[in-house]
Design a protein around this motif. Sequence first.
Motif, PDB file in Angstrom:
ATOM      1  N   ASP A  96       2.514  -1.918   4.559  1.00 28.79           N
ATOM      2  CA  ASP A  96       1.993  -0.564   4.666  1.00 28.79           C
ATOM      3  C   ASP A  96       3.112   0.443   4.416  1.00 28.79           C
ATOM      4  O   ASP A  96       3.999   0.639   5.249  1.00 28.79           O
ATOM      5  N   CYS A  97       3.061   1.084   3.252  1.00 25.91           N
ATOM      6  CA  CYS A  97       4.012   2.138   2.896  1.00 25.91           C
ATOM      7  C   CYS A  97       3.248   3.433   2.621  1.00 25.91           C
ATOM      8  O   CYS A  97       3.564   4.179   1.695  1.00 25.91           O
ATOM      9  N   SER A  98       2.228   3.669   3.430  1.00 30.80           N
ATOM     10  CA  SER A  98       1.319   4.797   3.212  1.00 30.80           C
ATOM     11  C   SER A  98       1.782   6.088   3.868  1.00 30.80           C
ATOM     12  O   SER A  98       1.024   7.052   3.951  1.00 30.80           O
ATOM     13  N   ALA A 116       4.731  -2.566   8.528  1.00 34.92           N
ATOM     14  CA  ALA A 116       4.906  -1.150   8.188  1.00 34.92           C
ATOM     15  C   ALA A 116       6.346  -0.880   7.776  1.00 34.92           C
ATOM     16  O   ALA A 116       7.290  -1.363   8.416  1.00 34.92           O
ATOM     17  N   PHE A 172       0.132  -7.805   3.858  1.00 33.14           N
ATOM     18  CA  PHE A 172       0.063  -6.409   3.429  1.00 33.14           C
ATOM     19  C   PHE A 172       1.270  -5.645   3.963  1.00 33.14           C
ATOM     20  O   PHE A 172       1.605  -5.761   5.151  1.00 33.14           O
ATOM     21  N   ALA A 215       5.548   4.987   7.534  1.00 29.97           N
ATOM     22  CA  ALA A 215       4.462   4.294   8.223  1.00 29.97           C
ATOM     23  C   ALA A 215       4.976   3.562   9.451  1.00 29.97           C
ATOM     24  O   ALA A 215       4.222   3.297  10.389  1.00 29.97           O
ATOM     25  N   GLY A 266      -0.075   5.984   8.130  1.00 26.81           N
ATOM     26  CA  GLY A 266      -0.136   4.574   8.501  1.00 26.81           C
ATOM     27  C   GLY A 266      -1.529   3.994   8.306  1.00 26.81           C
ATOM     28  O   GLY A 266      -2.165   3.542   9.265  1.00 26.81           O
ATOM     29  N   LEU A 306      -2.882   1.272   7.277  1.00 24.33           N
ATOM     30  CA  LEU A 306      -3.194  -0.058   7.805  1.00 24.33           C
ATOM     31  C   LEU A 306      -2.678  -0.235   9.225  1.00 24.33           C
ATOM     32  O   LEU A 306      -3.410  -0.655  10.118  1.00 24.33           O
ATOM     33  N   ILE A 307      -1.406   0.083   9.451  1.00 21.96           N
ATOM     34  CA  ILE A 307      -0.779  -0.211  10.741  1.00 21.96           C
ATOM     35  C   ILE A 307      -1.379   0.614  11.869  1.00 21.96           C
ATOM     36  O   ILE A 307      -1.475   0.153  13.018  1.00 21.96           O
ATOM     37  N   VAL A 317       0.173  -7.406   8.744  1.00 20.41           N
ATOM     38  CA  VAL A 317       0.560  -6.094   8.211  1.00 20.41           C
ATOM     39  C   VAL A 317       1.965  -5.724   8.709  1.00 20.41           C
ATOM     40  O   VAL A 317       2.233  -5.751   9.914  1.00 20.41           O
ATOM     41  N   VAL A 361       0.853  -1.191   0.000  1.00 18.78           N
ATOM     42  CA  VAL A 361       0.000   0.000   0.000  1.00 18.78           C
ATOM     43  C   VAL A 361       0.885   1.237   0.000  1.00 18.78           C
ATOM     44  O   VAL A 361       1.555   1.534   0.995  1.00 18.78           O
TER      45      VAL A 361
END
Length: 505
Positions: A218-220, A333, A216, A337, A224, A226-227, A331, A12
């Motif tokens: 999480d690179c949002s 991170a 997943f 994130a 964050g 998802l995390i 998940v 992500v």
Amino acid sequence: MNPHLLEHCVIVGGGTAGWMAAATLGHLLEGSPTKVTLIESEQIGTVGVGEATIPPIITFNTMLGIDEDEFVRETNATFKLGIEFVDWFERGQSYIHPFGDFGRDFDAIPFYQYWLHRNLAGTKDDLFSYSLMVEACRREKFMRPLTNRPQSALSGINYAFQFDASLYAAFLRRFAEGKGVTRVEGKIQDVTQASENGHVQSLKLESGETIEGDFFVDCSGFRGLLIEQTLETGYEDWRQWLPCDRAVAMPCAKVGDPLPYTRATARDAGWQWRIPLQHRTGNGHVYCSEFMEDDTAEQILRDNLDGEPLADANRLRFVTGRRKKFWDGNVLALGLAAGFMEPLESTSIHLIQTSLARLLTHFPDKRFKSADIDAFNHRTTKEYERIRDFLVLHYTATRRDDTPFWRHCQAIEQPDSLKSRIEQFRDCGRIFSEPNDIFGTASWLAVLYGQGVRPTAANPLIAKIPSDKIDNIIRQIGATIDHAATSMPFHQDFINENCSTFSEP
């Protein structure tokens, strides 16, 4: 076939973290039944402050089989031998944290202990002149290490890169897609979790498309998605030790040949970075909002640019610290994130790299065993804490008391782990490597000494060695380093010959 094997890894977010993850997973899972998909939206910007790196990035590129000259050309990169710190210990004083050792060890005793014994006896000279990387920085020289002459001082050259983060992400995207990674354009609207264990099951995009996955990444970024927003993992705030919480970034035109090092200049309420690339110079001002207004911080940056600004100011807000869990359920991170460590020692991209390496060690199947996840989180936590201590050292070991910010930094209560390191160094010049510490003895020595921390004694074993022998050893090492630095080509000449972005007329 193992029924527990992952069928679909979903990343992500793009940017540096997302495409480093995609390149790694795409490369290692190529030809396997496991699919890799990356979701990103062109409407969501990325934080491009991670333009400077440290030497282990070479290991990452080698693992992927990336040609270094091509990588340098495609990212407008330059080479980096260290980081110069200006005005940190006191105004008018500077030092370079080099990527490499000081001198050469003898009889299982570090070189700097001989140098320290000699200086405590009254012979004063410059510790940093016994680092080939420092001398090369001072003379604007660079070359790759001589691998066919292990006894040469030139075999010990240690380097990293300074590059355009957006071009690096694009470079890795091409690589990852060539390995079978699928990119999906879109913004995530909703996240579905499993009722029995809270694991993420699927992501619904604004377009209506649903993407299911087993694992997943999480690179949002800071949010964050998802995390934190979904799993509510929690965040450990480190502003009690590292109070800076704002940054403003702005590239400018280059005004000369790029230096083979990054510069960090202390300002009234923080510090300014300068990262020379082939086509421009990256600049930014990291500061504490408690002691400086945003407009003032931007003006200070503008007043200290080398050349004409090339873009509008990009203002950032952050809280230094880390997630309480980097890996929670299914998940993981990465990047912002996972946490934020200000780029004072260029560790942001490295933390992505080491987490990916750690993921490969603990690569999961659908059972997501808690022992692997716990081990990953423990090791990553220790790594973040070691970096935190190293950064805190820069702020707290200072004579700067000319502004409220620096007086605040002097009063910061150091973490116990940092206090212990400083005490051992002051007592007898001892520096011990710790597990999950990316900075070795030479790095700690450079910053401790550069920040004015001085030992009161040297290793007692050196007392038995005649002083004339120590003098001779140190003179020889100094002459060897001087000769090696003199023989190296200039940094710009090396780039022109091997990996320049620009064609000669």
